[in-house]
Design an enzyme around this catalytic site. Sequence first.
Site, short mmCIF file in Angstrom:
data_model
loop_
_atom_site.label_atom_id
_atom_site.label_comp_id
_atom_site.label_asym_id
_atom_site.label_seq_id
_atom_site.Cartn_x
_atom_site.Cartn_y
_atom_site.Cartn_z
N THR A 95 1.29 0.88 4.03
CA THR A 95 1.70 -0.44 4.53
C THR A 95 0.51 -1.35 4.83
O THR A 95 0.45 -2.50 4.37
CB THR A 95 2.56 -0.28 5.79
OG1 THR A 95 3.72 0.50 5.46
CG2 THR A 95 3.00 -1.65 6.31
N HIS A 113 8.16 5.88 8.00
CA HIS A 113 7.54 5.06 6.95
C HIS A 113 7.54 3.60 7.39
O HIS A 113 8.46 3.15 8.07
CB HIS A 113 8.33 5.19 5.65
CG HIS A 113 8.10 6.48 4.94
ND1 HIS A 113 9.13 7.26 4.46
CD2 HIS A 113 6.95 7.14 4.64
CE1 HIS A 113 8.61 8.34 3.88
NE2 HIS A 113 7.31 8.29 3.97
N VAL A 130 -1.40 6.49 4.00
CA VAL A 130 -1.50 5.09 4.42
C VAL A 130 -1.10 4.20 3.25
O VAL A 130 -1.69 4.28 2.17
CB VAL A 130 -2.93 4.74 4.88
CG1 VAL A 130 -2.99 3.29 5.35
CG2 VAL A 130 -3.39 5.67 5.99
N ASP A 141 2.76 10.70 -5.18
CA ASP A 141 3.42 10.61 -3.88
C ASP A 141 4.94 10.51 -4.04
O ASP A 141 5.44 9.78 -4.88
CB ASP A 141 2.88 9.37 -3.15
CG ASP A 141 3.39 9.24 -1.74
OD1 ASP A 141 3.59 10.28 -1.09
OD2 ASP A 141 3.57 8.09 -1.28
N HIS A 142 5.66 11.26 -3.21
CA HIS A 142 7.12 11.12 -3.09
C HIS A 142 7.86 11.11 -4.43
O HIS A 142 8.66 10.21 -4.71
CB HIS A 142 7.48 9.85 -2.29
CG HIS A 142 7.30 10.02 -0.82
ND1 HIS A 142 8.13 10.83 -0.05
CD2 HIS A 142 6.39 9.50 0.03
CE1 HIS A 142 7.71 10.79 1.21
NE2 HIS A 142 6.66 10.00 1.28
#
Length: 281
Positions: free
Chosen positions: A231, A178, A229, A80-81
């Site tokens: 957080t 985010h 997902v 991710d990212h």
Amino acid sequence: MLTSLNELLQNARSANYAVGAFNVYNLEGIKAVVGAAEMERSPAILQLHPSAFRFHGSPLLAACLDSAKNSKVPMLVHLDHATTAADIEWALSHGIPSVMADGSQGSSEENFAFTSKMASLAHQYNAGIEAELGRLSGSEDGLSVPEYEARLTDAHMAVEFVQQTGVDALAVCIGNVHGKYHGEPNLDFKRLESIQKLVSVPLVLHGASGLSESLVHRSIEYGVCKFNVNTEVREAYLNALRTNMQKETQPDLIDIMKDAVLAMQAVVISKMQLFLSSGQI
């Protein structure tokens, strides 16, 4: 069973559901996602942030890959990212089958160039690649309307971006953020509909924590096949630890970890049901 990004998202698109991509940071997170997926008969994505790589090194990736391969449902392991070529090349060389090349913090020209290079690299490893066009904020607070609009994904530029870079999935910015939303989320579905009509690849929406059922289902209707997902799963883990630390009698460490897994698992199950992926396997 370990699957590919293309297979996972194309199946979701054809059956009108979305796959949840859940960030994991340790074995408890992996157990929570895999356990939830098997209970719900749902495909799922074990998602790793580069910071987790740097902290754990290859053992965390190896654990994700092993868990995905041995799961009873289709499972993807995804980076991710990733904002650097070094992180992406390291992950690919260690067997990850899917990456997100995030060049969204640079200019459009820089994003096009970085993403094109990383897509070529990923495909050399037979891996899938996701990228982002637009710029997702931690919060929209403090931005003027023109500044805010400029961060959103332009549908016509998205066509050019996908064609030039060769990415397999596109993360869009339509008012999603985010972390936690400050106030009611305001997603631009007219923009999303335009992107869906023009872009050939499956769409991704980051910042799914806190989105209502109606917003999620409408996003799926307009082509979103993957929701990220982080957080809510992370908060469930931390709250479980806090609860155990506040008990008068110190619980056994194994019991603490079990409680953390169950807390995260409950969140993951609720998201799978929300994304309509439950029962798809």
